[in-house]
Scaffold this active site. Structure first.
Site, PDB file in Angstrom:
ATOM      1  N   HIS A 132       0.833  -1.199   0.000  1.00 46.62           N
ATOM      2  CA  HIS A 132       0.000   0.000   0.000  1.00 46.62           C
ATOM      3  C   HIS A 132       0.869   1.251   0.000  1.00 46.62           C
ATOM      4  O   HIS A 132       1.970   1.260   0.574  1.00 46.62           O
ATOM      5  CB  HIS A 132      -0.909  -0.023   1.231  1.00 46.62           C
ATOM      6  CG  HIS A 132      -1.989   1.005   1.212  1.00 46.62           C
ATOM      7  ND1 HIS A 132      -1.895   2.192   1.916  1.00 46.62           N
ATOM      8  CD2 HIS A 132      -3.194   1.032   0.582  1.00 46.62           C
ATOM      9  CE1 HIS A 132      -3.002   2.903   1.716  1.00 46.62           C
ATOM     10  NE2 HIS A 132      -3.803   2.230   0.916  1.00 46.62           N
ATOM     11  N   SER A 170      -8.746 -14.466  -0.790  1.00 44.91           N
ATOM     12  CA  SER A 170      -9.096 -13.102  -1.173  1.00 44.91           C
ATOM     13  C   SER A 170     -10.510 -13.073  -1.737  1.00 44.91           C
ATOM     14  O   SER A 170     -11.048 -14.100  -2.149  1.00 44.91           O
ATOM     15  CB  SER A 170      -8.109 -12.595  -2.237  1.00 44.91           C
ATOM     16  OG  SER A 170      -8.510 -11.343  -2.763  1.00 44.91           O
TER      17      SER A 170
END
Length: 369
Positions: free
Chosen positions: A117, A316
């Site tokens: 990120h 996920s």
């Protein structure tokens, strides 16, 4: 729209409309906290350390401690070694976890994959930590041979390692067991592992076959999780959890408390929101995770059946596919990167919504019958 055209009613109409077609960002929009609206008449401010009450009494620190206790149990962090607080978002949690590593090892080097990120790189700039970007595999997981080489090149320096548990673009999960093994093989004993588990931190504990996020099994130093993602909240928030023995606190006399947080003044309403959700739904979290995963598999399979590119990483709910036209991007609020886009399947999605998106992606034949 001019300021004279603004009104709460118009805003409500817009928010209601935009919430119906939302697929690109990992936010659970299926929640109802109307019963806590009376709290809005109070200035709830959790000043300073969550474990020290201080002089300002209009707070919800007791709720905050209960939220931290839930996450400590989820990740098997012993009660006597638990510290944390409710943050404003996952970014703040990452900033705190990486700052903790820098405080422990002032001459340390921060390592993060190319898919980490952007807040990880931001932390490196803010705290002036040397940053080494490690290659990622094609699906977004960190490349372990590249990490090994980077650590070997700097083995005389402490390592601060950011571990992704659900990358922003592809939802990939770095395997913490492999990273710990590399550290051991290189005889690197000075390290701090921070886990960025913004979304995946709430998925992994409920998925079979995943490497557990387990403080008792692995030398995790800190972990950050978003509160407004899987749990769901009308206010962005998160949780950061760390080993108490590693945390340094500072006495703040006028607060009558210590402070170890990034912001000092913190939202006192968000701990109540998270506490309420945990009380009402924690027995349903596994079911919610499995349902989101099943819907993600459904969406990926429908695209793949027509021979189109579709990626869904293990552990996920993020499905990656070819970037559509701009109109679809905007209408469905898709997150796009280069030539790809993704949706993140959350609790507010169902088969009907996903079929509608598939239709608008011009895949009508996929959803016949």
């Amino acid at each position: 729209m001019s300021s004279s055209d603004l009104s709460i009613d118009v805003l409500l109409q817009r928010l209601q409309s935009r919430s119906k077609l939302h697929a690109g960002y990992p936010y659970n929009l299926a929640f109802d906290y109307q019963h806590i609206l009376p709290l809005l008449q109070y200035t709830l401010n959790n000043l300073g350390d969550a474990y020290v009450e201080g002089n300002y009494g209009i707070n919800a620190k007791d709720f905050e401690r209960e939220v931290i206790s839930f996450f400590a149990g989820l990740y098997h962090l012993e009660k006597d070694d638990t510290w944390g607080y409710v943050t404003s978002c996952g970014t703040e949690g990452n900033l705190y976890g990486i700052l903790l590593g820098r405080e422990l090892y002032p001459d340390g080097i921060l390592y993060g994959s190319a898919d980490c990120h952007y807040s990880v790189v931001k932390a490196a700039r803010m705290f002036r930590i040397p940053f080494v970007e490690v290659k990622s595999q094609s699906h977004g997981e960190i490349d372990y041979s590249s990490l090994r080489q980077a650590l070997a090149n700097n083995r005389n320096k402490p390592a601060i390692i950011n571990v992704n548990v659900g990358t922003t673009i592809t939802g990939a999960v770095d395997d913490i067991s492999k990273i710990v093994q590399i550290l051991a093989e290189l005889n690197i004993s000075q390290f701090h592992i921070h886990v960025d588990g913004a979304l995946g931190g709430m998925l992994i504990p409920y998925m079979e076959g995943a490497t557990p996020l387990d403080f008792s099994q692995y030398p995790i130093g800190s972990i950050a999780v978003s509160g407004h993602k899987f749990i769901g909240s009308p206010i962005p928030c998160g949780v950061v959890l760390a080993r108490k023995q590693k945390v340094q606190s500072f006495d703040i006399e006028y607060l009558g408390s210590t402070d170890t947080t990034i912001t000092g003044s913190r939202n006192g309403l968000t701990p109540v929101i998270l506490w309420d959700a945990i009380q009402q739904r924690q027995h349903l979290f596994k079911e919610e995770v499995l349902r989101c995963r099943q819907l993600a598999e459904y969406f990926q399979n429908k695209i793949a059946e027509l021979g189109h590119f579709a990626l869904l990483n293990p552990f996920s709910t993020t499905v990656v596919f070819e970037r559509p036209e701009k109109l679809i991007e905007k209408r469905w609020q898709l997150a796009c990167y280069g030539r790809i886009a993704h949706i993140v399947v959350m609790q507010n999605h169902n088969e009907l919504i996903l079929k509608q998106l598939l239709q608008e992606l011009d895949l009508m034949s996929v959803i016949a019958a």
